[in-house]
Enzyme design. Sequence first.
Site, PDB file in Angstrom:
ATOM      1  N   VAL A  11      36.672 -25.267 -41.634  1.00 12.99           N
ATOM      2  CA  VAL A  11      36.685 -25.810 -40.269  1.00 12.99           C
ATOM      3  C   VAL A  11      35.271 -26.221 -39.859  1.00 12.99           C
ATOM      4  O   VAL A  11      35.035 -27.348 -39.406  1.00 12.99           O
ATOM      5  CB  VAL A  11      37.227 -24.769 -39.262  1.00 12.99           C
ATOM      6  N   ASP A  30      25.431 -20.251 -41.518  1.00 14.73           N
ATOM      7  CA  ASP A  30      26.407 -19.438 -42.247  1.00 14.73           C
ATOM      8  C   ASP A  30      25.645 -18.291 -42.902  1.00 14.73           C
ATOM      9  O   ASP A  30      24.544 -18.500 -43.416  1.00 14.73           O
ATOM     10  CB  ASP A  30      27.134 -20.281 -43.318  1.00 14.73           C
ATOM     11  N   THR A  86      39.047 -15.214 -39.059  1.00 17.74           N
ATOM     12  CA  THR A  86      39.714 -14.116 -38.347  1.00 17.74           C
ATOM     13  C   THR A  86      40.830 -13.600 -39.268  1.00 17.74           C
ATOM     14  O   THR A  86      41.993 -13.946 -39.102  1.00 17.74           O
ATOM     15  CB  THR A  86      40.329 -14.599 -37.020  1.00 17.74           C
ATOM     16  N   CYS A 267      46.567 -19.023 -43.018  1.00 12.30           N
ATOM     17  CA  CYS A 267      46.929 -19.431 -41.656  1.00 12.30           C
ATOM     18  C   CYS A 267      48.292 -18.867 -41.291  1.00 12.30           C
ATOM     19  O   CYS A 267      48.400 -17.927 -40.514  1.00 12.30           O
ATOM     20  CB  CYS A 267      46.951 -20.958 -41.569  1.00 12.30           C
ATOM     21  N   ARG A 339      44.421 -17.454 -51.511  1.00 13.91           N
ATOM     22  CA  ARG A 339      44.609 -16.450 -50.454  1.00 13.91           C
ATOM     23  C   ARG A 339      46.078 -16.308 -50.067  1.00 13.91           C
ATOM     24  O   ARG A 339      46.752 -17.280 -49.759  1.00 13.91           O
ATOM     25  CB  ARG A 339      43.772 -16.812 -49.222  1.00 13.91           C
TER      26      ARG A 339
HETATM   27  N1  SAJ Z   1      55.641 -23.577 -47.179  1.00 14.98           N
HETATM   28  C1  SAJ Z   1      56.991 -23.395 -47.488  1.00 14.98           C
HETATM   29  N2  SAJ Z   1      57.915 -24.232 -46.942  1.00 14.98           N
HETATM   30  C2  SAJ Z   1      57.544 -25.250 -46.104  1.00 14.98           C
HETATM   31  C3  SAJ Z   1      56.174 -25.425 -45.795  1.00 14.98           C
HETATM   32  C4  SAJ Z   1      55.243 -24.581 -46.341  1.00 14.98           C
HETATM   33  O1  SAJ Z   1      57.348 -22.489 -48.244  1.00 14.98           O
HETATM   34  O2  SAJ Z   1      58.432 -25.993 -45.657  1.00 14.98           O
HETATM   35  C5  SAJ Z   1      54.633 -22.668 -47.723  1.00 14.98           C
HETATM   36  C6  SAJ Z   1      53.587 -23.371 -48.572  1.00 14.98           C
HETATM   37  O3  SAJ Z   1      54.007 -23.435 -49.917  1.00 14.98           O
HETATM   38  C7  SAJ Z   1      52.385 -22.438 -48.415  1.00 14.98           C
HETATM   39  C8  SAJ Z   1      52.552 -21.900 -47.007  1.00 14.98           C
HETATM   40  O4  SAJ Z   1      53.916 -22.118 -46.636  1.00 14.98           O
HETATM   41  O5  SAJ Z   1      52.468 -21.356 -49.313  1.00 14.98           O
HETATM   42  C9  SAJ Z   1      51.622 -22.561 -45.979  1.00 14.98           C
HETATM   43  O6  SAJ Z   1      51.499 -23.940 -46.319  1.00 14.98           O
HETATM   44  P1  SAJ Z   1      51.262 -25.047 -45.165  1.00 14.98           P
HETATM   45  O7  SAJ Z   1      50.810 -26.307 -45.789  1.00 14.98           O
HETATM   46  O8  SAJ Z   1      52.463 -25.106 -44.294  1.00 14.98           O
HETATM   47  O9  SAJ Z   1      50.149 -24.412 -44.279  1.00 14.98           O
HETATM   48  P2  SAJ Z   1      48.551 -24.355 -44.441  1.00 14.98           P
HETATM   49  O10 SAJ Z   1      48.203 -22.912 -44.362  1.00 14.98           O
HETATM   50  O11 SAJ Z   1      47.992 -25.134 -45.561  1.00 14.98           O
HETATM   51  O12 SAJ Z   1      48.117 -25.091 -43.107  1.00 14.98           O
HETATM   52  C10 SAJ Z   1      48.743 -24.661 -41.920  1.00 14.98           C
HETATM   53  C11 SAJ Z   1      49.295 -25.894 -41.259  1.00 14.98           C
HETATM   54  N3  SAJ Z   1      50.082 -25.517 -40.098  1.00 14.98           N
HETATM   55  C12 SAJ Z   1      51.418 -25.712 -40.111  1.00 14.98           C
HETATM   56  O13 SAJ Z   1      52.005 -26.060 -41.104  1.00 14.98           O
HETATM   57  C13 SAJ Z   1      52.096 -25.445 -38.826  1.00 14.98           C
HETATM   58  C14 SAJ Z   1      48.166 -26.750 -40.771  1.00 14.98           C
HETATM   59  O14 SAJ Z   1      48.686 -27.866 -40.041  1.00 14.98           O
HETATM   60  C15 SAJ Z   1      47.290 -25.894 -39.878  1.00 14.98           C
HETATM   61  O15 SAJ Z   1      46.229 -26.670 -39.328  1.00 14.98           O
HETATM   62  C16 SAJ Z   1      46.702 -24.758 -40.716  1.00 14.98           C
HETATM   63  O16 SAJ Z   1      47.825 -23.961 -41.128  1.00 14.98           O
HETATM   64  C17 SAJ Z   1      45.753 -23.911 -39.888  1.00 14.98           C
HETATM   65  O17 SAJ Z   1      44.553 -23.972 -40.192  1.00 14.98           O
HETATM   66  O18 SAJ Z   1      46.224 -23.231 -38.981  1.00 14.98           O
END
Ligand code: SAJ
Length: 425
Positions: A11, A30, A86, A267, A339
């Site tokens: 970020v 940092d 966090t 996240c 992670r």
């Molecule tokens: N996943 C599933 N099914 C889905 C979507 C994701 O099993 O339909 C899994 C993924 O494989 C992964 C986990 O969930 O293991 C999280 O993946 P992600 O791409 O949904 O989330 P992050 O952690 O890469 O990013 C998220 C995103 N938030 C949402 O999806 C609501 C991103 O937009 C946020 O900005 C980020 O968290 C954040 O920093 O909060």
Amino acid sequence: MKVAILGLGYVGLPLAVRAAETGHSVVGIDLDKSKIGSLRTGVSYIEDVSDARLNAVNNGRVGLLFSPEMLLSHADFDIAVVTVPTPLRQGEPDLSYILAAATSLGLVMRQDKYGRTDRAVVLESTTYPGTTEGVFRETLEEHSGLTAGEHFHLGFSPERIDPGPSLHTLENTPKLVSATTPEGLRVIQGFYDTIVERTVAVSSPKVAELAKVFENVQAYVNIALVNELADLSHALGVDVHETIDAAMTKGHSMARWKPGPGVGGHCLPIDSLYLTWQAREQLGHPARLIEMAAQINESRPGYVVDRAASMLTERDIAIRDARVLVMGLAYKPDVADLRESPALSIVQGLVGRGMQVTVTDPLVEGWTMTPVLGIEELAGALPDFDLVVIATDHNVFDFEKVASLARQVLDTRNVLRRSETVVAL
Ligand code: SAJ
């Protein structure tokens, strides 16, 4: 403006570079000296920031410089933004990083006692509602001897970075902004208006804090729902992916979520626990649906291990010493981040059943828990395994080869068509 960014991760670094690109004088801070060293030599460790973008601003002229600690020499910032982790510690929120940043900022602002009253401090780190106006403000005031809202502005603006390759950038994602006073909001929104296309002001930091947690919790709960649907579909002998595709044809009031081997990343699983912890421990009002979603999502890796074991026994292959290849360790495709990755729990579970597990993930380095197969050896080695588990669908994998050469595949990411040898979750 003179901008201080505390925390140069996925970020803080993009924010520091973007602020410098738009003409602000930026100091990035940092505590990790290796990060500072890398940045000073013009090498970016964040996928979203290329070395070229970093070097274009990291030339002293534009004033993006990096420091290992919040020095008094950076004390004359106009706005300080805190973008430190966090995480959870023993399943509970760990605010130690943001409170350490608040302490440093407080001490730096102390020398300014009753001097300037137009500076701003903004927290971006995801946390439970009430943190900014609570312990974060108290820590700032304790160490600075100043009063938020009177001697400095205080606000919260959640990060919305979408990790990994994405069309959603810092610039084109609307940014929520908030402050404890109208004047504080004017200053803070004024800053963000120079670096993102659109800011959205909300009435208090608590609204912004809760909105951010809700963004991730709604994803977490919906993923748990489709994971539960996948179990029901399996019991019904119905393909859950075909079912979801069919439901999506409705075209409105449906959002696509995919069943999978679990929910990783720092996240979704973490932010949800911040809210359930606060609901139960601080509010005495448990968030039962989110807690149930956590139970479902956290049980997925074990479910994958059970399905793998039953696929072996169905072919009269002894589980002990069965040769299993796990493809993909990272928590989602095309990132190197391990992670909270469900693949780690899957590997541990398979090893725990006595299987001979090999892993392959060209994006992840330094894996030592099991033998590793390089991507160049993959095609030749596929027929040697009793079972291949696709845990993360990196685009670098040639899944057509997997479908044609592997003896059995448990496809937890729905990347292959079903066949005699390919089974979906
Ligand atoms: N996943 C599933 N099914 C889905 C979507 C994701 O099993 O339909 C899994 C993924 O494989 C992964 C986990 O969930 O293991 C999280 O993946 P992600 O791409 O949904 O989330 P992050 O952690 O890469 O990013 C998220 C995103 N938030 C949402 O999806 C609501 C991103 O937009 C946020 O900005 C980020 O968290 C954040 O920093 O909060």
